[in-house]
Design an enzyme around this catalytic site. Structure first.
Site, PDB file in Angstrom:
ATOM      1  N   SER A 149       0.826  -1.198   0.000  1.00 20.49           N
ATOM      2  CA  SER A 149       0.000   0.000   0.000  1.00 20.49           C
ATOM      3  C   SER A 149       0.872   1.266   0.000  1.00 20.49           C
ATOM      4  O   SER A 149       1.662   1.458  -0.928  1.00 20.49           O
ATOM      5  CB  SER A 149      -0.973  -0.046   1.183  1.00 20.49           C
ATOM      6  OG  SER A 149      -2.002   0.901   1.040  1.00 20.49           O
TER       7      SER A 149
ATOM      8  N   ASP B  73     -10.151  -5.551  -3.342  1.00 16.86           N
ATOM      9  CA  ASP B  73      -9.541  -4.500  -2.524  1.00 16.86           C
ATOM     10  C   ASP B  73     -10.416  -3.252  -2.592  1.00 16.86           C
ATOM     11  O   ASP B  73     -10.612  -2.682  -3.670  1.00 16.86           O
ATOM     12  CB  ASP B  73      -8.134  -4.222  -3.074  1.00 16.86           C
ATOM     13  CG  ASP B  73      -7.329  -3.263  -2.223  1.00 16.86           C
ATOM     14  OD1 ASP B  73      -7.910  -2.342  -1.622  1.00 16.86           O
ATOM     15  OD2 ASP B  73      -6.096  -3.423  -2.192  1.00 16.86           O
TER      16      ASP B  73
ATOM     17  N   HIS C  18      -7.335  -6.067   0.790  1.00 19.69           N
ATOM     18  CA  HIS C  18      -6.147  -5.246   1.047  1.00 19.69           C
ATOM     19  C   HIS C  18      -5.385  -5.706   2.288  1.00 19.69           C
ATOM     20  O   HIS C  18      -4.407  -5.081   2.682  1.00 19.69           O
ATOM     21  CB  HIS C  18      -6.590  -3.782   1.230  1.00 19.69           C
ATOM     22  CG  HIS C  18      -5.512  -2.755   1.050  1.00 19.69           C
ATOM     23  ND1 HIS C  18      -4.983  -2.433  -0.181  1.00 19.69           N
ATOM     24  CD2 HIS C  18      -4.865  -1.952   1.947  1.00 19.69           C
ATOM     25  CE1 HIS C  18      -4.066  -1.490  -0.037  1.00 19.69           C
ATOM     26  NE2 HIS C  18      -3.963  -1.178   1.243  1.00 19.69           N
TER      27      HIS C  18
END
Length: 285
Positions: free
Chosen positions: A150, A229, A263
């Site tokens: 991320s 995600d 995620h």
């Protein structure tokens, strides 16, 4: 280890998962980082992989949730896991939101007040931490690579693009690929760097923009992205933009969309072995 204070040590897969603190000159505060030392390091220097974590994370998330030590032990790799921002500086506003300030350093060197003195995570990783790791641990400085998740995927990518040859390869899970065009990036960059997306300085910290002009040694990039995600769906990550920039500039980039994955660290734990295999292709020799 005069600079370092060991605060945690646990044996795992024949090696040691440790946590250290030190006083950072780049960040002007006490910092923590985790390091996995494989048993092979007791006999000879070993390659290094840096892991950069995402928003709200500390040095603990990856070492406790990803299951990476098994693979680091198998391949004989030192794993370095820094924190994601300076801590406890009492800068007004640093704890007001999850996506700016504490836990959200974005791996840039801030140029705006009141952030520019301390929020220098890029220089901390590239200069201070890497020099300290090579000084204090049995590493092979010519054989290091970097990966992240991320915000940390963004960090890993820009570190590789901005320092040609320093890292043998780079990989990422659900990275923020084009921060100048996403809400997270716009918020962070306007605060740390000033202005808006027409500020040319922003492009110096954006993986997609850096890929367009990269001309260093060949890089082979692996990115995994979960199809479920929520941040992909919110256009925070924009992986296709990076894929297109890499293609246009002849950079090898494999972007894998994984059905059903989100995620989270469940996603990372599922595919982390593939990332170690990718890195070891370039760290072995």
């Amino acid at each position: 280890m005069s600079e370092l204070t060991e605060v945690q040590s646990n044996k795992i897969f024949g090696g040691w998962q440790k946590v250290y603190t030190h006083n950072s000159t780049e960040l002007g505060c006490k910092m923590r980082f985790a390091v996995y030392i494989p048993s092979q390091a007791e006999k000879e220097p070993v390659p290094v992989i840096y892991w950069l974590s995402g928003l709200t994370c500390t040095e603990a998330n990856f070492s406790e949730k990803a299951g990476a030590q098994r693979h680091a032990a198998n391949y004989g790799v030192l794993l370095v896991i820094p924190d994601t921002s300076p801590r406890g500086l009492n800068i007004p506003g640093e704890d007001d939101s999850y996506d700016f300030g504490t836990g959200a350093g974005f791996y840039v060197d801030a140029t705006c007040e009141p952030w520019k003195k301390n929020y220098r995570m890029y220089s901390y990783i590239i200069k201070e931490l890497s020099n300290m790791i090579n000084k204090e641990f049995p590493t092979l400085p010519s054989r290091q690579s970097i990966m992240g998740h991320s915000m940390g995927g963004h960090g890993a990518l820009i570190c590789a693009f901005k320092n040609p040859g320093q890292f043998k390869t780079v990989s990422a899970f659900a990275p923020i690929c084009n921060p100048i065009l996403c809400p997270w990036g716009k918020k962070a960059f306007s605060g740390y760097l000033g202005g808006s997306e027409d500020n040319a300085e922003w492009k110096e910290w954006d993986a997609t923009e850096l890929a367009k002009k990269y001309n260093g040694p060949p890089l082979d990039i692996l990115i995994d992205q979960g199809k479920e995600d929520q941040f992909l769906k919110q256009d925070q990550l924009l992986p296709e933009n990076l894929l297109n920039a890499a293609k246009d500039n002849g950079i090898a980039l494999t972007l894998r969309f994984q059905d059903g994955y989100d995620h989270s660290y469940y996603f990372i734990a599922t595919f982390i072995e593939d990332h170690f295999k990718h890195h070891m292709k370039y760290l072995k020799s």
